[in-house]
Design a protein around this motif. Structure first.
Motif, mmCIF file in Angstrom:
data_model
loop_
_atom_site.group_PDB
_atom_site.id
_atom_site.type_symbol
_atom_site.label_atom_id
_atom_site.label_comp_id
_atom_site.label_asym_id
_atom_site.label_seq_id
_atom_site.Cartn_x
_atom_site.Cartn_y
_atom_site.Cartn_z
ATOM 1 N N MET A 30 0.821 -1.082 -0.023
ATOM 2 C CA MET A 30 -0.006 0.044 0.063
ATOM 3 C C MET A 30 0.955 1.121 -0.003
ATOM 4 N N ALA A 31 1.942 0.988 0.932
ATOM 5 C CA ALA A 31 2.904 2.294 0.874
ATOM 6 C C ALA A 31 3.261 2.624 -0.552
ATOM 7 N N ALA A 32 4.067 1.559 -1.154
ATOM 8 C CA ALA A 32 4.658 1.684 -2.262
ATOM 9 C C ALA A 32 3.607 2.137 -3.446
ATOM 10 N N GLU A 33 2.592 1.772 -3.387
ATOM 11 C CA GLU A 33 1.397 2.160 -4.198
ATOM 12 C C GLU A 33 1.199 3.752 -4.130
ATOM 13 N N LEU A 34 1.030 4.259 -2.619
ATOM 14 C CA LEU A 34 0.759 5.566 -2.402
ATOM 15 C C LEU A 34 2.102 6.507 -3.040
ATOM 16 N N GLN A 35 3.138 5.884 -2.749
ATOM 17 C CA GLN A 35 4.357 6.336 -3.155
ATOM 18 C C GLN A 35 4.269 6.744 -4.831
ATOM 19 N N ARG A 36 3.919 5.631 -5.340
ATOM 20 C CA ARG A 36 3.884 5.832 -6.945
ATOM 21 C C ARG A 36 2.899 6.778 -7.187
ATOM 22 N N GLN A 37 1.830 7.233 -6.378
ATOM 23 C CA GLN A 37 0.718 7.982 -6.812
ATOM 24 C C GLN A 37 1.276 9.296 -6.664
ATOM 25 N N LEU A 38 2.174 9.558 -5.334
ATOM 26 C CA LEU A 38 2.488 10.959 -4.843
ATOM 27 C C LEU A 38 3.654 11.311 -5.784
ATOM 28 N N ASN A 39 4.539 10.160 -6.375
ATOM 29 C CA ASN A 39 5.310 10.767 -7.322
ATOM 30 C C ASN A 39 4.883 11.040 -8.766
ATOM 31 N N GLU A 40 3.611 10.606 -9.151
ATOM 32 C CA GLU A 40 2.947 10.969 -10.348
ATOM 33 C C GLU A 40 2.365 12.306 -10.379
ATOM 34 N N LEU A 41 1.893 12.614 -9.315
ATOM 35 C CA LEU A 41 1.478 13.994 -8.787
ATOM 36 C C LEU A 41 2.332 14.667 -8.887
ATOM 37 N N CYS A 42 3.258 14.964 -8.384
ATOM 38 C CA CYS A 42 4.614 15.729 -7.990
ATOM 39 C C CYS A 42 5.183 15.889 -9.555
ATOM 40 N N GLN A 43 5.411 15.070 -10.286
ATOM 41 C CA GLN A 43 5.992 14.859 -11.465
ATOM 42 C C GLN A 43 4.999 15.739 -12.436
ATOM 43 N N ALA A 44 3.595 15.573 -12.402
ATOM 44 C CA ALA A 44 2.432 16.216 -13.170
ATOM 45 C C ALA A 44 2.589 17.712 -12.848
ATOM 46 N N GLU A 45 2.743 17.959 -11.614
ATOM 47 C CA GLU A 45 2.674 19.438 -11.148
ATOM 48 C C GLU A 45 3.887 20.193 -11.613
ATOM 49 N N THR A 46 5.023 19.633 -11.764
ATOM 50 C CA THR A 46 6.231 20.064 -12.164
ATOM 51 C C THR A 46 6.068 20.290 -13.630
ATOM 52 N N ALA A 47 5.526 19.449 -14.281
ATOM 53 C CA ALA A 47 5.524 19.462 -16.017
ATOM 54 C C ALA A 47 4.392 20.458 -16.337
ATOM 55 N N GLU A 48 3.388 20.788 -15.535
ATOM 56 C CA GLU A 48 2.555 21.838 -15.662
ATOM 57 C C GLU A 48 3.267 23.311 -15.486
ATOM 58 N N GLU A 49 3.860 23.334 -14.477
ATOM 59 C CA GLU A 49 4.387 24.601 -14.154
ATOM 60 C C GLU A 49 5.481 25.049 -15.331
ATOM 61 N N VAL A 50 6.085 23.901 -15.682
ATOM 62 C CA VAL A 50 7.156 24.172 -16.997
ATOM 63 C C VAL A 50 6.353 24.603 -18.132
ATOM 64 N N LYS A 51 5.430 24.017 -18.415
ATOM 65 C CA LYS A 51 4.417 24.261 -19.600
ATOM 66 C C LYS A 51 3.805 25.714 -19.505
ATOM 67 N N SER A 52 3.498 26.122 -18.301
ATOM 68 C CA SER A 52 2.482 27.549 -18.131
ATOM 69 C C SER A 52 3.671 28.231 -18.076
ATOM 70 N N ALA A 53 4.664 28.243 -17.505
ATOM 71 C CA ALA A 53 5.799 29.105 -17.833
ATOM 72 C C ALA A 53 6.562 29.330 -19.103
ATOM 73 N N SER A 54 6.425 28.362 -19.955
ATOM 74 C CA SER A 54 6.800 28.654 -21.341
ATOM 75 C C SER A 54 5.949 29.430 -22.156
ATOM 76 N N LYS A 55 4.527 29.364 -21.656
ATOM 77 C CA LYS A 55 3.680 30.313 -22.450
ATOM 78 C C LYS A 55 4.064 31.923 -22.431
ATOM 79 N N PHE A 56 4.912 32.298 -21.149
ATOM 80 C CA PHE A 56 5.362 33.821 -21.119
ATOM 81 C C PHE A 56 6.440 33.924 -21.673
ATOM 82 N N VAL A 57 6.966 32.992 -22.310
ATOM 83 C CA VAL A 57 8.497 33.374 -22.950
ATOM 84 C C VAL A 57 8.224 34.160 -24.235
#
Lengths: 145, 226
Positions: free
Chosen positions: A118-145
């Motif tokens: 269960m802990a491994a599964e949650l860790q995976r979900q957490l990593n996914e959420l964090c990665q997605a967040e970083t990706a979105e930030e990069v995407k949004s930031a690039s709009k202003f370039v």
């Protein structure tokens, strides 16, 4: 085999979180008779006492490697299930279907491996959420370039 | 206290998280007060120990004993003056009765201490709980930017050529993923315990719309300031 039973007894009665507790009928090891016992589940350790107020458990069932199954009703007006190990099965009776179901659910989730998975599964979900967040930030930031 | 000894023997033959030879000194109340060399295997929250035969091999048939690791603490040991490279385990119900273990190197001490600190079931339960909270918080934070984003098209956008610093852009709305909300306890089938946890029921978190509205207003206010 030696076991640190004094520490276990203290753990059983300590203030630490109880996953489930209640009275169940337990079939004796040698005999066919059932006896009423107070069960306390903490993690992967299922303690049983003669009564609720006792300071020392009669015994402990370490749940690793066990499965939980329905059992043929061996007692009148009781709903039986068993905790099955390679060497033996503990037969237990609950006073209602609902209580039986609740215990079976709790025991099925109780193994150490299960909680680690269960802990491994949650860790995976957490990593996914964090990665997605970083990706979105990069995407949004690039709009202003 | 009765316990399911035969099943423990079976478990003891499984794969260990960590194992090795250690000198063990039990607390004074035990029968053998001195250091004894034993082979230890950590499996879950169970620390098994095996005896050595007179020929120096491990008696693998059956462990000599097991220490169930709950309600304990483990730390490197510096007080033992006659031995170096040691650590101790003490159970919180008997804090003055330490189990002392000796290793060959300091690196061994570190490895054992690290492994033992993560061994209890309680440790994993707490970890699970904190991760669930973290995931919940991240998902909540996600929802408000979505509302903000739709509002954004109605409020005047800040002048990109102004000298004042731009606020950091909001996160683009993320499609609400179909993966489930893990704050609800998973419901395994009533049959044998699953080897892999079943996919928890999809259970959308009831969002407080009041809360989201407040958050949206906050973000909009911040933007208007620029």
């Amino acid at each position: 085999m030696k076991i640190n039973d004094k520490n276990l007894a203290a753990f059983a009665t300590s203030q630490s979180q109880v996953d489930k507790a209640g009275y169940l009928m337990k079939k004796g090891d040698g005999s066919k008779n059932f006896a009423k016992r107070w069960f306390v589940l903490k993690g992967n350790l299922l303690f049983y006492f003669e009564k609720k107020t006792d300071k020392e458990p009669l015994g402990v069932i370490i749940l690793e490697g066990s499965t939980v199954e329905l059992a043929e009703s061996e007692m009148e007006e009781h709903f039986c299930f068993k905790i099955v190990f390679p060497s033996k099965a503990y037969i237990v009776g609950a006073e209602s279907h609902q209580v039986m179901e609740q215990w079976m659910k709790a025991l099925a989730c109780a193994s150490y491996d299960y909680v680690k998975l269960m802990a491994a599964e949650l860790q995976r979900q957490l990593n996914e959420l964090c990665q997605a967040e970083t990706a979105e930030e990069v995407k949004s930031a690039s709009k202003f370039v | 206290m009765k316990f399911n000894e035969k099943d423990l023997v079976q478990i003891a033959h499984g794969t260990a998280q960590y194992e090795g030879r250690l000198e063990h000194k039990a607390p004074p109340s035990f029968r053998d007060p001195g250091f004894r060399e034993r082979y230890f295997k950590l499996i879950g929250n169970l620390l098994f120990y095996f005896r050595f035969t007179e020929w120096g091999t491990v008696e693998t048939k059956e462990p000599a004993g097991v220490l169930v690791l709950e309600n304990y603490s483990v730390q490197p040991e510096y007080e033992e003056t006659d031995v170096s490279f040691s650590f101790s385990i003490l159970f919180l119900d008997e804090p003055d009765k330490k189990h002392v273990f000796c290793c060959r190197t300091d690196s061994d001490v570190q490895k054992w201490v690290n492994a033992l600190q993560k061994a209890s079931y309680q440790h994993w339960k707490e970890k699970l709980s904190s991760m669930q909270n973290h995931i919940e918080a991240l998902r909540e934070a996600r929802k408000s930017p979505f509302l903000f984003h739709s509002e954004r098209w109605r409020t005047p956008r800040p002048n990109p050529f102004s000298l004042s610093p731009m606020p950091s852009p909001p996160l683009a709305p993320r499609r609400v993923h179909s993966s489930s909300n893990l704050t609800s306890t998973p419901t395994p089938p009533l049959l044998p315990a699953p080897p892999v946890p079943p996919r928890p029921r999809r259970n959308p978190t009831p969002t407080s719309s009041q809360n989201n509205l407040a958050k949206t207003n906050e973000v909009v206010d911040d933007l208007i300031q620029f």
